[in-house]
Each structure stands twice: as structure tokens, then as C-alpha cells.
Design an enzyme around this catalytic site. Structure first.
Site, PDB file in Angstrom:
ATOM      1  N   CYS A 187     -10.732   6.492 -44.393  1.00  0.00           N
ATOM      2  CA  CYS A 187      -9.265   6.574 -44.412  1.00  0.00           C
ATOM      3  C   CYS A 187      -8.806   7.756 -45.253  1.00  0.00           C
ATOM      4  CB  CYS A 187      -8.686   5.266 -44.947  1.00  0.00           C
ATOM      5  SG  CYS A 187      -6.897   5.281 -45.086  1.00  0.00           S
ATOM      6  N   CYS A 214      -5.773   7.134 -47.468  1.00  0.00           N
ATOM      7  CA  CYS A 214      -6.075   6.359 -48.677  1.00  0.00           C
ATOM      8  C   CYS A 214      -6.807   7.216 -49.718  1.00  0.00           C
ATOM      9  CB  CYS A 214      -6.982   5.165 -48.369  1.00  0.00           C
ATOM     10  SG  CYS A 214      -6.543   4.274 -46.887  1.00  0.00           S
ATOM     11  N   ASP A 215      -7.770   8.002 -49.275  1.00  0.00           N
ATOM     12  CA  ASP A 215      -8.728   8.575 -50.226  1.00  0.00           C
ATOM     13  C   ASP A 215      -8.672  10.096 -50.361  1.00  0.00           C
ATOM     14  OD1 ASP A 215      -9.650   6.009 -50.661  1.00  0.00           O
ATOM     15  OD2 ASP A 215     -11.175   6.131 -49.100  1.00  0.00           O
TER      16      ASP A 215
END
Ligand code: NAP
Length: 323
Positions: A145, A148-149
Site C-alpha cells: 500500500c 499507507c507506507d
């Protein structure tokens, strides 16, 4: 005799547990079948159990670890009386009400549970490469993701695997942070839409390794690099990257519902948006099992709230307390 419940929630990620919090506070005494760990990456608590820092979930200004966030969700649901069973549904029969749910041997005639209403929140899985070290290094350099990261890879060199819209979108997004993004694709042309391809080709931070496949993921505590093989020449080379984003597609966990709930061609459940109603009256769906677009913990949680309110209103109008 099978246990009769007003509401059974199948799945315990952000969607299922948010539905459980709302349903428990509405005195529906929900039973949550939270799943059990499996070698294929299933986890009670869902995909956040496989992540480390979560920095984009509102309400945690300093971030929170994925497993801790899910433990908080679970405790909050239990506080209001949601009951958790660490089991996996093995079969459902949605052809008549109350709905039948089996746990364990699906061949026994008697279902384990009966439910007046059902919320499906079984989530989705990222398709992985299936290489040694891959699962162990999730959250330590390996990610599925970018939203997200990506932030954790400022000024670093990273790789993205895949040639579809997800891979190209993630790679383009990741150039905001990374110093260089290498897209590793197994063919010599992309599957992604033309406009996204053109954007990627024009981005000076993106380079392509065509006809190439990752053969080895290296690193003990953190990702240290990849061994990549050209599948035309069989030549192997090392790529020193600190991040690997696997973007080769997702698979919704909908096997249980095949032939019973309407699905899109890609297997995701169809809901009657903006509601969470599925094609079977009394069955509601929320979270990634019905979302092939946003796939975020916060959107899953929001849809869990929707599903709980839909189920509560439907039970009130139709079933609650009959029999
Ligand atoms: P996808 O279109 O199925 O693409 C998967 C990619 O991964 C393909 O390039 C495929 O290679 C590659 N791949 C599959 N298995 C692999 C393996 N084991 N090893 C190496 N490579 C592998 O999946 P997606 O990109 O996640 O997209 C899913 C759907 O969502 C699509 O309909 C897409 O258009 C849509 N989507 C749209 C947007 C947008 O419009 N903004 C963004 C994301 C996704 P091959 O090409 O060789 O098969």
C-alpha cells in the site's frame, strides 16, 4: 440446536469491528466470527495486523501500530457486549431466513449458527509474489500500500512490481517521496491505461525493468535488496532497494458467497450504494470485500458503521425479536 443470533458479523477488520461497535451499542448482541490465522495470510483483525506504523488513521497524531489499532477496535466492541469467536465460517446458506452459518466441518447437516441478519466484512487480500522472506518483511520494507507506507521511504530507492493501473499509480505516487522508483514488470508492455502509462514514462524518477521477475527478496530485519531475473535472457542482477511495493492485484475473500450474493466480474460483492445492502435481503456488506477502489482502513471503518445502521433498521422493520 443451532444458536440463533439477531446479527452475525463475518470478519474482524476495521469494517467488521466498527459494525460490531455500533451494533453492540444498539443492543443487537452481535456475534463476530473473527477468523483464524492461516498460512495464506488470513488474520483476525485483517490486513492491518500485517502492518507496522499506521500514520493516516485519524485520531492518532503520533501514529499507531496496526495490530494495536485493531486490538483497540476489538476491545471497544467487547466493551459494549459484542461476542468474539476466533473461528472461520466454513459455509453459509443465504437461501432462506434465518441465514445458516457453519463453522468447522461444512458437511454436517446442522449449521453452527442461525442469524436473522448478516454483515459480510471478510476483506480482501493483496496477491503476493509467494517468495521466501516476503511475508516476514511486510512492514519492514515490503508493502502492498503506497498510500499507507510511501511516506516512510523519503529519499530512498524503491521498486514496484506489476504492470497494471495499481502498479503505475503506486509508482507515480511514490515518486513524491522516493529518490528513484524502478518498476519491475514481467512483460515488455504495460497493462495500465494509456494515460497512466504516459504519465509514468514522462516521470524522470521512474525507470522500468522489462521482462523481469523478482526471484529473491533479501534482508534479515529489513529489506536490503532484490535479485531480479530477465525472463528472456535468464540473466540475473541485484537491485539495491529499501522498499518493495507489490502491486499485482487484490483478491476479495468471497469464496463463501459464490452463487449466493451478486458479485462483480472481479469477485467483489455488489452493494446497493450508498447503502450496504447486498443482493440478498438481510445481508449487508462492508469494507474491502465490496470496495475495489479506496481500500483504506478509514473507509472500511466508515462502511462498517453504514452496514450496522442498515442492519439495525432492517431488523427493526422486519425481523427483530420475531420467533
Ligand atoms: P491488474 O490490472 O490485474 O494488473 C496486475 C499486474 O500484475 C499485471 O500487469 C500483471 O502482469 C502483474 N502480475 C500478476 N501476477 C503477477 C505475478 N505473479 N508476478 C509478477 N507480476 C504479476 O491489477 P491492478 O493493477 O491491481 O488493477 C485492478 C483493477 O483496478 C483494474 O481493472 C484496474 O484498471 C483498476 N484500477 C484502476 C485505477 C485507476 O484507474 N486509477 C487504479 C488502480 C486499479 P501481466 O500484465 O503480465 O498480466
Amino acid at each position: 440446536m443451532s444458536d440463533l443470533h439477531d446479527l452475525i458479523i463475518v470478519g474482524s477488520g476495521p469494517a467488521g469491528l466498527t459494525a460490531a461497535i455500533y451494533a453492540a451499542r444498539a443492543s443487537l448482541n452481535p456475534l463476530v466470527l473473527e477468523g483464524e490465522p492461516s498460512s495464506t495470510g488470513d488474520q483476525p483483525g485483517g490486513q492491518l495486523m500485517l502492518t507496522t506504523d499506521v500514520e493516516n488513521y485519524p485520531g492518532f497524531p503520533d501514529g499507531i501500530m496496526g495490530p494495536e489499532l485493531m486490538m483497540n477496535f476489538r476491545q471497544q466492541a467487547e466493551r459494549f457486549g459484542a461476542k468474539m469467536e476466533t473461528v472461520k465460517a466454513s459455509k453459509v446458506d443465504l437461501s432462506q431466513r434465518p441465514f445458516k452459518v457453519w463453522v468447522g466441518d461444512p458437511e454436517v447437516p446442522q449449521p453452527t449458527y442461525l442469524a436473522r441478519a448478516l454483515i459480510v466484512s471478510t476483506g480482501a487480500k493483496s496477491i503476493m509474489l509467494g517468495l521466501p522472506n516476503e511475508n516476514r518483511l511486510i512492514g519492514h520494507g515490503v508493502s502492498t500500500c503506497a498510500t499507507c507506507d510511501g511516506f516512510f521511504f523519503r529519499d530512498q530507492e524503491i521498486a514496484v512490481v506489476g504492470g497494471g493501473d495499481s502498479a503505475i499509480e503506486e509508482a507515480t505516487f511514490l515518486t513524491k517521496f522516493a529518490s528513484r522508483v524502478t518498476i519491475i514488470h514481467r512483460r515488455n508492455e504495460l497493462r495500465a491505461s494509456k494515460i497512466m502509462q504516459e504519465r509514468a514514462f514522462a516521470n524522470p524518477k521512474i525507470t522500468f525493468l522489462w521482462d523481469s521477475e523478482v526471484r529473491e527478496i533479501k534482508g534479515e530485519d529489513r529489506l536490503e535488496g532484490l535479485v531480479v531475473e530477465n525472463n528472456k535472457t535468464n540473466e540475473r542482477s541485484e537491485l539495491a532497494v529499501s522498499g518493495l511495493f507489490v502491486a499485482i492485484g487484490h483478491r476479495p475473500n468471497t469464496d463463501l458467497f459464490v452463487g449466493q450474493l451478486e458479485m462483480k466480474d472481479n469477485g467483489y460483492l455488489v452493494t446497493d450504494a450508498p447503502s450496504s445492502r447486498t443482493s440478498v435481503e438481510g445481508v449487508f456488506a462492508c469494507g474491502d470485500v465490496q470496495d475495489d477502489v479506496y481500500r483504506q482502513a478509514i473507509t472500511a471503518a466508515g462502511s462498517g458503521c453504514t452496514a450496522s445502521i442498515d442492519a439495525e433498521r432492517w431488523l427493526e422493520a422486519n425481523e427483530h425479536g420475531n420467533s
